[in-house]
Design an enzyme around this catalytic site. Structure first.
Site, PDB file in Angstrom:
ATOM      1  N   ARG A   1       6.890  17.909 -23.661  1.00  0.00           N
ATOM      2  CA  ARG A   1       5.928  18.911 -24.160  1.00  0.00           C
ATOM      3  C   ARG A   1       5.938  18.991 -25.679  1.00  0.00           C
ATOM      4  O   ARG A   1       4.883  19.055 -26.311  1.00  0.00           O
ATOM      5  CB  ARG A   1       6.233  20.295 -23.571  1.00  0.00           C
ATOM      6  CG  ARG A   1       5.998  20.396 -22.085  1.00  0.00           C
ATOM      7  CD  ARG A   1       6.454  21.727 -21.541  1.00  0.00           C
ATOM      8  NE  ARG A   1       7.877  21.887 -21.828  1.00  0.00           N
ATOM      9  CZ  ARG A   1       8.500  23.053 -21.935  1.00  0.00           C
ATOM     10  NH1 ARG A   1       7.849  24.175 -21.811  1.00  0.00           N
ATOM     11  NH2 ARG A   1       9.785  23.097 -22.178  1.00  0.00           N
TER      12      ARG A   1
ATOM     13  N   ASN B   1       5.008  22.785 -18.397  1.00  0.00           N
ATOM     14  CA  ASN B   1       5.680  22.201 -17.240  1.00  0.00           C
ATOM     15  C   ASN B   1       5.115  22.837 -15.978  1.00  0.00           C
ATOM     16  O   ASN B   1       4.780  24.026 -15.976  1.00  0.00           O
ATOM     17  CB  ASN B   1       7.183  22.465 -17.290  1.00  0.00           C
ATOM     18  CG  ASN B   1       7.907  21.585 -18.273  1.00  0.00           C
ATOM     19  OD1 ASN B   1       7.418  20.536 -18.669  1.00  0.00           O
ATOM     20  ND2 ASN B   1       9.085  22.008 -18.684  1.00  0.00           N
TER      21      ASN B   1
END
Length: 94
Positions: free
Chosen positions: A18, A36
């Site tokens: 990320r 996520n």
């Protein structure tokens, strides 16, 4: 401006995916978000110029060094695509 949603599968959680995606998005001038997912994948909404989004998706097919991407799927942008984003954010897990 184009909006696309992607889901990246494989070893993509716990490897800085990320954060690396956010950094690459900012470098390319792409806005939106990444998070996520409970199934172990990473989902992202991307907004920007088509060429920049294509470059970011190409990067996401590889990911950061510790990641192993087994699949990248495009999904319908959904309701989140209706508004423009000013920056690229990391969202809470979805």
């Amino acid at each position: 401006m184009e909006t696309r949603r992607i889901r990246v599968k494989g070893r993509v959680q716990g490897v800085g995916f990320r954060y690396a995606l956010r950094d690459e998005a900012e470098r390319l001038g792409v806005t939106g978000w990444v998070r996520n997912c409970a199934d172990g994948s990473v989902e992202a909404l991307l907004q920007g110029q088509t060429r920049a989004i294509e470059q970011l998706i190409a990067w996401a097919r590889r990911g950061p060094r510790a990641a192993h991407v087994s699949a990248l799927e495009e999904e319908a942008p959904g309701r989140d695509a209706a508004r423009p984003y000013e920056r690229f954010a990391i969202r809470a897990n979805g």
